[in-house]
Design an enzyme around this catalytic site. Structure first.
Site, PDB file in Angstrom:
ATOM      1  N   LYS A  82      33.381  65.148   0.057  1.00  0.00           N
ATOM      2  CA  LYS A  82      34.785  65.001  -0.327  1.00  0.00           C
ATOM      3  C   LYS A  82      34.834  64.866  -1.851  1.00  0.00           C
ATOM      4  O   LYS A  82      35.242  63.829  -2.393  1.00  0.00           O
ATOM      5  CB  LYS A  82      35.394  63.758   0.350  1.00  0.00           C
ATOM      6  CG  LYS A  82      35.630  63.916   1.837  1.00  0.00           C
ATOM      7  CD  LYS A  82      36.880  64.716   2.173  1.00  0.00           C
ATOM      8  CE  LYS A  82      38.139  63.933   1.907  1.00  0.00           C
ATOM      9  NZ  LYS A  82      39.352  64.753   2.164  1.00  0.00           N
ATOM     10  N   ASP A  84      36.943  67.245   5.656  1.00  0.00           N
ATOM     11  CA  ASP A  84      38.082  67.376   6.577  1.00  0.00           C
ATOM     12  C   ASP A  84      38.291  68.836   6.963  1.00  0.00           C
ATOM     13  O   ASP A  84      38.529  69.158   8.139  1.00  0.00           O
ATOM     14  CB  ASP A  84      39.366  66.755   5.982  1.00  0.00           C
ATOM     15  CG  ASP A  84      39.617  67.167   4.533  1.00  0.00           C
ATOM     16  OD1 ASP A  84      38.698  67.726   3.894  1.00  0.00           O
ATOM     17  OD2 ASP A  84      40.733  66.936   4.030  1.00  0.00           O
ATOM     18  N   ASP A 140      27.402  62.131  10.752  1.00  0.00           N
ATOM     19  CA  ASP A 140      27.539  61.423  12.024  1.00  0.00           C
ATOM     20  C   ASP A 140      28.704  62.021  12.815  1.00  0.00           C
ATOM     21  O   ASP A 140      28.594  62.358  14.005  1.00  0.00           O
ATOM     22  CB  ASP A 140      27.811  59.941  11.692  1.00  0.00           C
ATOM     23  CG  ASP A 140      27.650  59.032  12.895  1.00  0.00           C
ATOM     24  OD1 ASP A 140      27.365  59.546  13.988  1.00  0.00           O
ATOM     25  OD2 ASP A 140      27.830  57.814  12.732  1.00  0.00           O
ATOM     26  N   ASP A 198      28.566  65.226  15.973  1.00  0.00           N
ATOM     27  CA  ASP A 198      29.107  64.990  17.317  1.00  0.00           C
ATOM     28  C   ASP A 198      30.165  66.033  17.662  1.00  0.00           C
ATOM     29  O   ASP A 198      30.250  66.505  18.798  1.00  0.00           O
ATOM     30  CB  ASP A 198      29.739  63.591  17.415  1.00  0.00           C
ATOM     31  CG  ASP A 198      28.718  62.552  17.871  1.00  0.00           C
ATOM     32  OD1 ASP A 198      27.502  62.846  17.798  1.00  0.00           O
ATOM     33  OD2 ASP A 198      29.132  61.453  18.274  1.00  0.00           O
TER      34      ASP A 198
END
Ligand code: NAD
Length: 369
Positions: free
Chosen positions: A194, A227, A251, A255
């Site tokens: 980011k 994002d 993380d 997933d």
């Protein structure tokens, strides 16, 4: 036949030993066929290690792990050990292994097997043929940064703090793994942070770009905000090859990518340390799933995530591409036959036990080998 490849097997708790048993059968198969011989030893980890040895991983087991060329890990945890003090919890065993072996690079492939296309919540055309690799930095960032903690302020409010922190060397070493991986795949790296709102993200972007320009200009490099990456992963995941990112974003994104494939029982992973002077890295291979206490001891667990983790070990620790391909092909063939453990059961397929899935794999290996 190559020998003296030292493997430490840590099966752990719950379904860990059941799924690991099927991996051991594959190891024996390679031995029987005189294709590869491993020097294997076993030790306890997690809740079972606490019960017998008084700690989730003993010093003796840590010494064996340090000495091994690779560690195969099952799963740890379960209700029996949930009320233990934090330091004795089963998960601490895995964290100690990661920390003391210096496993800073976590590789999570997301591969869609064609017979399991229907298991994903995404449209088949979006995920058919998907094969991406998420590379997550595992030992730095906001999960470890200082200062951290919760303090009470003079006005009585409480204030929680965690610190996102990365140094040049931490970024460069994981970046290097990403570029090396990409060279053996489709030669594309997407670096994710980011940088628009975080200084640590800006540093990450600059260091990855510098490394690319200095040593890896042959690899295609893109940068993406985290994002946007989350959005792109569900919109058009096939645009990616290797995604490299920090501990926190990794993380979450790993997933997210894992669920594109639809099933926890199919997901392998690898965690790698720094290369020594001979190019050898400390490494631990484990399925993404946990110890699944709800089905433990019932011969129901899907062993394929563990078997695919073993294939990753062949590929990344021992450079045995042919043997790794063989194991992965046996998994594909077993699925194509319609053989399924209950977690991946679909219409017109046959529900089988953990051990029958293992039998099927060995038969398919026989055909291939
Ligand atoms: P889990 O992954 O163990 O299980 C989630 C669900 O998926 C359960 O319904 C389970 O039956 C199913 N499942 C998982 N693996 C499967 C397999 N191979 N075949 C078929 N079904 C499978 O996660 P959880 O329930 O959140 O956690 C259970 C325990 O595992 C907890 O103690 C947790 O702390 C621990 N855990 C350990 C690890 C690890 O060892 N790396 C990872 C995650 C969770």
């Amino acid at each position: 036949m190559s020998a003296n490849k030292k493997l430490l097997i840590l099966a752990g708790d719950g379904i860990g030993p059941e799924v690991m048993h099927q991996v051991e059968r594959v190891i024996e198969w390679f031995d029987r066929k005189r294709l590869v011989r491993f020097d294997t030893s076993e030790a306890l980890v997690g809740g079972c290690a606490y019960d017998v040895e008084g700690a989730p991983v003993s010093d003796a087991t840590m010494a064996k792990a340090q000495d091994a060329d690779a560690v195969l890990f099952g799963a740890v945890g379960g209700p029996k050990w949930e009320s233990l003090p934090f330091a004795m919890r089963p998960e601490r065993g895995l964290l100690r292994l990661r920390k003391e072996l210096g496993l800073f690079a976590n590789l999570r492939p997301a591969v869609v097997f064609e017979p399991l296309l229907g298991a994903s919540t995404l449209k088949p055309e979006v995920i058919s043929g998907l094969d991406i690799m998420i590379l997550r930095e595992l030992t730095g960032g906001v999960y470890f940064g200082e200062p951290r903690g919760v303090a009470t302020l003079p006005d009585g409010q409480r204030r929680g703090v965690n610190t996102q922190v990365y140094t040049t060397s931490e970024i460069v070493r994981v970046g290097r793994v990403a570029f090396e991986l990409a060279r053996k795949r489709r030669n594309k790296v997407c670096s994710v942070e980011k940088a628009n709102v975080m200084e640590s993200g800006e540093l990450w972007r600059e260091e990855i770009q510098k490394l690319h320009d200095a040593e890896y200009q042959d690899v295609e490099l893109h940068h993406m905000y985290a994002d946007n990456c989350a959005m792109q992963l569900v919109r058009n995941p096939k645009q990616f090859d290797v995604i490299v990112t920090d501990n926190l974003f990794g993380d979450i994104l790993s997933d997210c990518a894992a669920m594109l494939t639809g099933s926890l029982g199919m997901l392998p992973s690898a965690s790698l340390g720094a290369a020594d002077s001979t190019g050898q890295r400390k490494a631990l291979y484990e399925p993404v799933h946990g110890s699944a206490p709800d089905i433990a001891g019932k011969d129901m667990a899907n062993p394929l995530a563990s078997v695919l983790s073993f294939a990753m070990m062949l590929r990344y620790s021992f450079d045995m591409t042919e043997q790794a391909d063989m194991v992965e092909q046996a998994v594909k063939n077993a699925l194509a036959l319609g053989v399924r453990t209950s977690d991946i059961l679909q219409a017109n397929t046959a529900r089988v036990s953990t051990s029958v899935m293992g039998d099927t794999l060995l038969r398919e290996l026989d055909k291939l080998g």
